[in-house]
Write an enzyme that holds these catalytic residues in place. Structure first.
Site, PDB file in Angstrom:
ATOM      1  N   LEU A  12       0.862  -1.176   0.000  1.00  0.00           N
ATOM      2  CA  LEU A  12       0.000   0.000   0.000  1.00  0.00           C
ATOM      3  C   LEU A  12       0.901   1.229   0.000  1.00  0.00           C
ATOM      4  CD1 LEU A  12      -2.667  -0.968   2.718  1.00  0.00           C
ATOM      5  CD2 LEU A  12      -2.957  -1.034   0.234  1.00  0.00           C
ATOM      6  N   ASP A  13       0.468   2.285  -0.670  1.00  0.00           N
ATOM      7  CA  ASP A  13       1.222   3.530  -0.643  1.00  0.00           C
ATOM      8  C   ASP A  13       1.396   4.003   0.795  1.00  0.00           C
ATOM      9  OD1 ASP A  13       1.173   3.474  -3.401  1.00  0.00           O
ATOM     10  OD2 ASP A  13      -0.521   4.850  -3.571  1.00  0.00           O
TER      11      ASP A  13
END
Length: 318
Positions: free
Chosen positions: A141-142
């Site tokens: 995930l960012d």
């Protein structure tokens, strides 16, 4: 069973009718399914995986009754350091852990982020992860995206999860707040690749991009914004952010793909303040579904919106 770095692997298996006549690496993949083809090929090359007591080549044929013998020592995959980092573990067994990642936490070390990442925290909590690629992290995930991700705790799990991701059988559902009011539902099927000029960004690239498919459904509409539910078929870097910006509905608070949007002068003070407190793209991985690598049971987890997105959503509803 999870494997520790100082625990040697010892396996043996006889070639049966199914594997008769196969290449050695193909037969090994059939008989030792807990390990990836690449890892088995490396063990064949180094002599850790032997055919009838002798070193062979990956392309050599195997025949009924031949015996494969595997003796290998798992070594650390990378030089990442364990660190004490508080982790919200939603689920854990000997094969997988599901983490609810907070916003602001980088998934794994990279340029400018060598410490304080999720991977560093995982290595502290699960020391055996030093023997797995990328500390067992199979998707990311960012930094400023919150929500659920799964981590492999065993070689068997890592192999299974990577295969499930490749087959697109892992279901990932997100919630996002966006500018504007998209159609009630839709599909974005546009390839994504590195931006041709700004190398830190991704972009829709019809030539040279990788396939990327995002499904969305509008859950609520506000004066100038909407709450969307999104499902991914693929997992390209920044996929949701790029696809929604391409449609003209960038994510609220996105500093990269939505920076040109200015709040109207009549925006309520509560919304302005909630956006300042958010300080990131309004994106949360709320639901994760996959098949357990050992039992093959279909499992699902859900994580509610973090406090910053809940506060923004409350202000928009008001």
């Amino acid at each position: 069973m999870a494997i520790s770095a100082d625990q040697p692997l010892t396996h043996s298996a006889a070639i049966g009718a199914t594997e008769d006549g196969m290449r050695l690496d193909q037969a090994a993949a059939q008989l030792f399914p807990d390990y990836s083809r690449a890892r088995l090929q490396e063990w064949i090359k180094t002599g850790c995986l032997r055919l009838g007591g002798r070193q062979a080549r990956a392309k050599d044929k195997v025949y009924l009754g031949d015996v494969l013998e595997l003796t290998a020592q798992l070594l650390p995959e990378q030089a990442w350091q364990p660190e004490h980092i508080e982790l919200n573990v939603c689920y854990q067994d000997e094969h997988i852990a599901v983490i609810n990642k907070p916003p602001g936490l980088v998934t794994h070390p990279g340029a400018g982020n060598t410490h304080g990442t999720l991977a560093n925290g995982l290595l502290q909590r699960f020391p055996a992860l030093e023997t797995l690629p990328r500390a067992g992290i199979v998707h990311r995930l960012d930094k400023d995206t919150s929500g659920l991700l799964v981590v492999a705790l065993s070689l068997k799990a890592h192999n299974s999860l990577v295969q499930q991701l490749q087959e697109r059988s892992v279901k990932r559902q997100y919630l996002a707040l966006v500018w504007g009011e998209p159609a009630p539902s839709g599909v974005v099927d546009r390839p994504i690749g590195r931006h041709p000029q700004q190398r830190q960004k991704m972009a829709v690239r019809e030539s040279g991009g990788k396939p990327a498919v995002t499904h969305y459904r509008r859950l609520e509409s506000f004066a100038r914004w909407s709450l969307l539910q999104l499902n991914l078929e693929t997992g390209r870097t920044h996929q949701i952010r790029v696809h929604m910006a391409e449609l003209g509905f960038p994510l609220l608070g996105d500093p990269v793909y939505g920076r040109r949007r200015q709040l109207p002068k009549d925006t309520p003070a509560g919304v302005r303040e909630a956006l300042v407190q958010l300080g990131r793209q309004a994106l949360h991985a709320e639901r994760l579904e996959l098949s357990h690598p050992d039992s093959h049971q279909r499992l699902c987890w859900q994580a509610e919106l973090p406090a910053d997105m809940q506060q923004l959503l409350a202000q928009l509803r008001a």
